[in-house]
Structure formats: C-alpha cells, structure tokens
Scaffold this active site. Structure first.
Site, PDB file in Angstrom:
ATOM      1  N   GLY A   1      56.259  36.295  19.665  1.00 59.13           N
ATOM      2  CA  GLY A   1      56.767  35.389  20.701  1.00 59.13           C
ATOM      3  C   GLY A   1      57.179  36.151  21.947  1.00 59.13           C
ATOM      4  O   GLY A   1      56.527  37.131  22.322  1.00 59.13           O
TER       5      GLY A   1
ATOM      6  N   ILE B   1      52.727  36.321  17.606  1.00 56.47           N
ATOM      7  CA  ILE B   1      53.639  36.174  16.462  1.00 56.47           C
ATOM      8  C   ILE B   1      55.048  36.642  16.846  1.00 56.47           C
ATOM      9  O   ILE B   1      56.043  36.058  16.420  1.00 56.47           O
ATOM     10  CB  ILE B   1      53.080  36.920  15.222  1.00 56.47           C
TER      11      ILE B   1
ATOM     12  N   GLU C   1      33.449  55.498  25.407  1.00 57.98           N
ATOM     13  CA  GLU C   1      32.405  56.007  24.490  1.00 57.98           C
ATOM     14  C   GLU C   1      31.192  55.074  24.465  1.00 57.98           C
ATOM     15  O   GLU C   1      30.544  54.894  23.440  1.00 57.98           O
ATOM     16  CB  GLU C   1      32.999  56.157  23.084  1.00 57.98           C
TER      17      GLU C   1
ATOM     18  N   GLU D   1      29.962  60.282  35.573  1.00 53.77           N
ATOM     19  CA  GLU D   1      30.165  60.629  36.990  1.00 53.77           C
ATOM     20  C   GLU D   1      30.601  59.376  37.739  1.00 53.77           C
ATOM     21  O   GLU D   1      30.478  58.267  37.205  1.00 53.77           O
ATOM     22  CB  GLU D   1      28.862  61.206  37.562  1.00 53.77           C
ATOM     23  N   PRO D   2      31.099  59.548  38.961  1.00 49.42           N
ATOM     24  CA  PRO D   2      31.617  58.365  39.665  1.00 49.42           C
ATOM     25  C   PRO D   2      30.604  57.217  39.730  1.00 49.42           C
ATOM     26  O   PRO D   2      30.971  56.059  39.618  1.00 49.42           O
ATOM     27  CB  PRO D   2      31.938  58.909  41.067  1.00 49.42           C
TER      28      PRO D   2
ATOM     29  N   SER E   1      27.479  54.064  32.023  1.00 54.50           N
ATOM     30  CA  SER E   1      26.547  53.565  31.000  1.00 54.50           C
ATOM     31  C   SER E   1      25.162  54.175  31.181  1.00 54.50           C
ATOM     32  O   SER E   1      24.497  54.528  30.212  1.00 54.50           O
ATOM     33  CB  SER E   1      26.402  52.037  31.116  1.00 54.50           C
TER      34      SER E   1
ATOM     35  N   ALA F   1      32.388  66.268  29.735  1.00 53.55           N
ATOM     36  CA  ALA F   1      32.161  65.941  31.150  1.00 53.55           C
ATOM     37  C   ALA F   1      30.744  65.386  31.283  1.00 53.55           C
ATOM     38  O   ALA F   1      29.805  66.119  31.603  1.00 53.55           O
ATOM     39  CB  ALA F   1      32.368  67.179  32.012  1.00 53.55           C
TER      40      ALA F   1
ATOM     41  N   GLY G   1      31.838  60.521  18.329  1.00 56.65           N
ATOM     42  CA  GLY G   1      32.829  59.915  19.218  1.00 56.65           C
ATOM     43  C   GLY G   1      33.035  58.446  18.899  1.00 56.65           C
ATOM     44  O   GLY G   1      34.161  57.941  18.931  1.00 56.65           O
TER      45      GLY G   1
ATOM     46  N   THR H   1      38.516  62.996  29.762  1.00 49.37           N
ATOM     47  CA  THR H   1      39.709  63.060  28.916  1.00 49.37           C
ATOM     48  C   THR H   1      39.929  64.520  28.519  1.00 49.37           C
ATOM     49  O   THR H   1      38.967  65.222  28.191  1.00 49.37           O
ATOM     50  CB  THR H   1      39.508  62.175  27.673  1.00 49.37           C
TER      51      THR H   1
END
Ligand SMILES: Cc1cc2nc3c(=O)[nH]c(=O)nc-3n(C[C@H](O)[C@H](O)[C@H](O)COP(=O)(O)OP(=O)(O)OC[C@H]3O[C@@H](n4cnc5c(N)ncnc54)[C@H](O)[C@@H]3O)c2cc1C
Length: 386
Positions: A342, A340, A366, A127-128, A132, A124, A245, A158
């Site tokens: 298709g 590939i 991460e 935060e909202p 970064s 954790a 991580g 997660t």
C-alpha cells in the site's frame, strides 16, 4: 572437478553467500543505495569470498564453479542488493571470453589476477549511437607496430571507473561486409594517456555501481591483447560472452523478484484491514500465488539456460528466454509487492521501492527484451524449419 566436489562446493558457497547477504548486505544496502555510494567494503568482502574468481577455472586460481551455481549465487546476492551482481557480471563475462577464446599467454597473464579482483574487468561494447545494433560501432583499432591505437567513445560501461580493464570491441576493418566481420575484441588495460572516464551516468536505480562513458584517443593496446590473436573474431566472442551475461541478468531478476515476494508475504501477514491480516483477503492471495508461480518459473528457465551453458552448448535461445521472462517477472512482482504494501510501498522506508527502480534495468540491459524476442524467434524458425 567431480560432480560430488562440485555439489559440495556449491553448498558451501551458497551458505557463505547467504550469510554474507543476511548479515552484511541487507543491513547496509538501503543507506548506500540512497546515497548512491560505491559499496567498497562489500566489494572487499566479495573478494574474500572468492566471488571475483567464481567461474574462473581452478588452474588459474579461481573456484571453477559451474554456471548453474553461479546463477544461484547471483540470485542470493540480488536478494540483498542487485548492484552487487553488476560488479561481478562484466568481470566474469570477460574472464569467460578469455577462457574460451584467449591465447595461452593471455589466460596465464590475466586470469590469475582476475580471480583475486586485483584486475577487474568491464565490457566496452555499447556506443552513444549503437546499442542493440552493435555491428554499427564506430570505435576503430589501427595497428601501429606492436600495438593497436584505439579511437572512439563507449557508453554505459558498467565498472568503467572502478574496473581496471575493458573487453573492448573495435573495428579493425571498418569496410567489412557484413560489418561484424570487421569487429575485433581487445583486453584494454587502463594506463596513462588516451583513456578517459569522461562521466558517470546518473540512473534511476542500479545505484552505487559506476556506469560510465569512456573516451579513447590514440589509446595504445598491445597487439598481444587482441583476444585470441585473430582480427575479425570479436563479434562472435562477445556474443558468446553475452550468453553468460544474460544468465547473470536472469538470475539477478530472480533475486530481485524473490526479495519483493518475500517482503510482500511477510508484510501481508502483519498488516491488518477489516479485522484480519491482509493475506487472508483473497485478492491478496491471488497476487501472492501469481508472484510465487512466476518466480519459480523464472528460476527454472534460468537454471535450464545455465545447465546448457555448463554442457558447453550454445544457449542464446535459452538464455534469451530466461532473461526475457525473469526480467518481466521482476518488474511485475516488484509492482505487485508495492501494491501489497500500500502507501508504505511507495515510501523510501521499505525496500520495495528499490526493487521497483532496479527491475527495469533487467528489461533493457544485456540486450533489450525486444532483441531477446528476435533472438528467440530466429532460433525457433531455424529449429522448426520445413
Ligand atoms: C545501467 C546500464 C548498464 C549498462 N552496462 C553496459 C556495459 O557494461 N557494457 C556495454 O557495452 N553496454 C552496457 N549497457 C548498454 C545496454 O546493453 C544497451 O543500453 C542496450 O543494449 C540497448 O541499447 P540502446 O540503449 O542503444 O537502445 P537502442 O538500441 O537505441 O534501442 C531503443 C529501443 O528500440 C528497440 N529496438 C532496437 N532495435 C530493434 C529491432 N530490431 N526490433 C525491435 N525493437 C528494436 C529496443 O528494444 C529499444 O526498445 C548498459 C545499459 C544500462 C542502462
């Protein structure tokens, strides 16, 4: 553990995980993923295989595997389904932080139950308003007797719902300058009152695993759960954990890229156009060659970072390079695989569409690839300073 024993254990574990993936993951992943269903039975099997204790030392009941073996295991799992590696990632990241920085009491109390998956870790940090720029977190931890009271909101956690405890970053000194000196890391075990998993975030991929928003309101965490027993050391602890991580994310990306490449090369030998299998058209061959070459390079970078971590050295640059290159490779290779195949590649009847939806997470999670480039560049400037 001796090198011989480590090699033997590596071979045995890889063999078991490979069989698990072929027999149990590949046949079930697509329906579970399309239903966005938590893979309870697979998680129980992962517990039986010892994966929740993969990198936890033997003295605490874990397998004591090195990070190179861990990267190989993650690649194998993600060849089957990337989500499974997310269930392990923050759990083993927390275990690593405890092993490196925890007090003897914290290690004894928490690590043995983590090896079995009885206790399950999550991270954790985000935060909202702060991803970064993690130093800008606003969650606070205020000492009150033998506890700290936690207040704040955490985003994108997660394992937030299925995990039982968080490596929780909070400000013990909101005025600290630079701000990272005011961040402390706690093991916050879920308990009644004060901690609410408020919602699960709906994602375009990485389905099945819970990614949640978690709210803390006067949530008491025992002072004995301040990692290492020292306030203000949390940022360094979490950054060191993120190296593990990022090795996980790089290895995931290798696994997804490998699955996409293997599906594509198989299909290219079966599908015929203009009187021959499409693998005999040079345009397809060029794609396959580029896909395989990038995949190999991504794997080598990942193992190089893991080996450095195994030697106990700082590897933020190498883990950053591995994560950056492997994730961009996973994105490219999954799109090439779709081309590939298709029209069939664009359907839900083939697995390629899942790889294509899963791959971008590795570019963002991460620490985004923009941030990885900044970390790499800072290291380079230090290394080549004149
Ligand atoms: C599915 C999922 C699972 C996750 N799981 C977890 C978890 O378990 N625990 C946890 O704590 N977090 C988790 N995260 C959060 C993740 O680590 C963050 O989303 C990520 O670090 C980016 O932060 P952000 O989303 O706030 O983007 P921002 O920081 O807002 O960035 C937005 C954009 O700006 C760019 N940017 C930002 N700063 C700079 C700069 N200095 N220079 C150049 N470009 C810049 C970024 O690269 C990005 O492109 C998860 C995220 C997702 C999507």
């Amino acid at each position: 553990m001796t090198t011989h024993k480590q090699d033997q254990l590596r071979a045995e574990m890889l063999d078991s995980v490979r069989r698990f993936v072929d027999r149990e993951v590949i046949p079930t992943a697509t329906p579970l993923e399309h239903a966005n269903e938590y893979p309870t039975a697979l998680v129980e099997r992962m517990k039986e295989l010892g994966l929740f204790g993969a990198t936890i030392p033997e003295e605490y009941g874990g397998l004591g595997l090195d990070f190179t073996t861990y990267a190989m295991i993650i690649e194998e799992l993600c060849r089957g389904w990337m989500t499974l590696s997310g269930i392990l990632n923050t759990h083993l990241l927390l275990a690593y932080i405890l092993r490196m920085y925890g007090t003897p009491d914290q290690k004894q109390r928490l690590l043995p139950a983590m090896t079995t998956g009885e206790k399950r870790g999550a991270l954790a940090l985000t935060e909202p308003h702060a991803g970064s720029d993690a130093q800008q977190i606003r969650t606070t931890a205020v000492r009150a007797g033998d506890s700290y009271l936690i207040n704040g909101s955490k985003m994108f956690v997660t394992n937030g719902r299925h995990g039982t405890m968080f490596a929780l970053a909070a400000k013990t000194d909101p005025q600290a300058d630079p701000p990272h000196r005011g961040i402390s890391l706690f093991v916050a075990e879920k308990g009644p009152g004060g901690c609410t998993v408020s919602r699960d975030i709906d994602k375009i991929g990485y389905k099945g695993v819970d990614t949640s928003e978690v709210l803390f309101e006067d949530f008491p965490v025992p002072a004995a759960n301040l990692i290492g027993g020292t306030e203000g050391a949390g940022f360094k602890q979490v950054m060191s954990g993120l190296e593990v991580g990022r090795i996980n994310i790089a290895a995931r990306a290798v696994g997804v890229a490998r699955a996409a490449f293997e599906d594509a090369i198989r299909y290219a030998q079966q599908r015929e156009t203009f009187g021959k299998p499409i693998c005999e058209h040079q345009a397809i061959q060029l794609k396959l060659a580029d896909m395989a070459t990038k995949l190999e390079a991504a794997r080598l970078l990942t193992h190089q970072a893991a080996r450095k971590k195994d030697r106990g050295e700082r590897c933020d640059m190498e883990a950053g390079m591995a994560k950056l290159f492997a994730s961009e490779t996973a994105q490219e290779v999954s799109l090439e695989a779709m081309r590939i195949l298709g029209g069939y590649g664009y359907t839900k009847e083939f697995r390629v569409e899942r790889y294509y939806r899963d791959a971008p997470l590795m570019i963002i999670g991460e620490g985004t690839n923009e941030i990885q480039r900044i970390v790499i560049a800072k290291n380079l400037i230090r290394k080549y300073s004149i």
